[in-house]
Design a protein around this motif. Structure first.
Motif, mmCIF file in Angstrom:
data_model
loop_
_atom_site.group_PDB
_atom_site.id
_atom_site.type_symbol
_atom_site.label_atom_id
_atom_site.label_comp_id
_atom_site.label_asym_id
_atom_site.label_seq_id
_atom_site.Cartn_x
_atom_site.Cartn_y
_atom_site.Cartn_z
ATOM 1 N N CYS A 182 3.294 0.396 -17.348
ATOM 2 C CA CYS A 182 2.059 -0.235 -17.831
ATOM 3 C C CYS A 182 2.264 -1.104 -19.069
ATOM 4 N N PHE A 206 -0.253 -2.524 -15.099
ATOM 5 C CA PHE A 206 0.165 -1.858 -13.862
ATOM 6 C C PHE A 206 0.909 -2.815 -12.935
ATOM 7 N N LYS A 265 -4.190 0.275 -21.844
ATOM 8 C CA LYS A 265 -4.856 1.197 -20.913
ATOM 9 C C LYS A 265 -5.021 2.554 -21.600
ATOM 10 N N ASP A 315 -1.366 7.457 -12.886
ATOM 11 C CA ASP A 315 -1.208 5.997 -12.901
ATOM 12 C C ASP A 315 0.271 5.622 -12.770
#
Length: 263
Positions: free
Chosen positions: A21, A25, A70, A77
């Motif tokens: 990230c 992403f 994020k 994730d």
């Protein structure tokens, strides 16, 4: 036997590192694919962490960028990044993480997820050999290598660590944290020799290597070379445009490392 062992057969491995990230992403997915296309043998994927004790300023900054971009970033994730990468490439992936992240996720669930995504190994800088027993029960079931770090000061512990290793051994080039360096410990060849005396597990040297010449020098006596901060700097500089630059850098480094096979 870990799948990672096959990487080192008749080969000198190049192992680049990027942070999940950083910057986001989709770029991370593209970065890993670019590294694979450039000739990387294994990709080391860092899981952003607020207190990465083994990492220097460059990788710490990448962790902070990821967590800032994020704030709700979760381990799932990161797993989703690998899941998307797996649609394109089967390149071996190892995760660099810290023990608290795995503990909070749950050892069994974490290792089961790694197995489902064909993740090949874990590098856990803050989990010494003596504290691995509980986790190792689950990594063994998942065929997940626990990749130890051996430093120039490991001394009498080298044999014990090497004999328990799987996948490959991460040999730390110098004292201190990660970061670009011009000088490395002068006893690295001796450390590698000590490892080879007690174990057939491949060795890969990391911490500070960033030029093709440095990589070539290290590959003359190690089985692989790990490069982190230099790759992370490329991502920091080019952000979403980083993939082609990572690919080009990987091609240069891999060519230099591979040239030692002919010597």
């Amino acid at each position: 036997m870990s799948n990672l062992n096959n990487v080192f057969k008749n080969n000198k491995a190049f192992i680049p590192f990027v942070v999940a990230c950083d910057p986001d992403f989709d770029t991370t997915v593209a970065n890993i694919i670019a590294l694979a296309e450039g000739g990387a043998d294994i990709v080391e994927l860092g899981i952003p962490f607020s207190d990465p004790v083994a990492d220097g300023p460059v990788i710490q900054a990448a962790d902070m960028r990821a967590l800032t971009n994020k704030p709700d970033l979760t381990m799932d994730d990161v797993f989703d990044i690998v899941k998307k990468v797996r649609l394109t490439t089967a390149i071996p992936i190892v995760l660099l993480t810290y023990s608290n992240i795995i503990f909070q996720y749950g050892y069994a669930a974490f290792c089961k997820k790694c197995a489902a995504l064909a993740i090949d190994g874990l590098v856990i800088p803050d989990m010494p050999l003596e504290e691995q027993t509980e986790l190792k029960h689950f990594t063994d079931k998942a065929n997940l290598a626990l990749i130890p770090l051996i430093t120039p000061t490991s001394g009498v512990r080298i044999a014990k660590i090497a004999q328990a290793a799987s996948g490959f051994i991460y040999v730390v080039s110098s004292l201190g944290v990660t970061g670009l360096r011009a000088n490395f410990d002068q006893n690295l060849a001796d450390v590698i020799a000590q490892i080879k005396n007690v174990s057939a597990i491949p060795t890969a040297i990391g911490f500070g290597i960033h030029t093709a010449t440095q990589a070539q020098t290290m590959a003359k006596f190690a089985d692989g070379v790990i490069v982190g901060s230099a790759c992370v700097q490329i991502v920091a500089k080019y952000q979403k445009m980083a993939p082609p630059y990572l690919k080009q850098y990987t091609q240069t480094m891999k060519q230099s490392i591979a040239s030692t096979l002919d010597e």
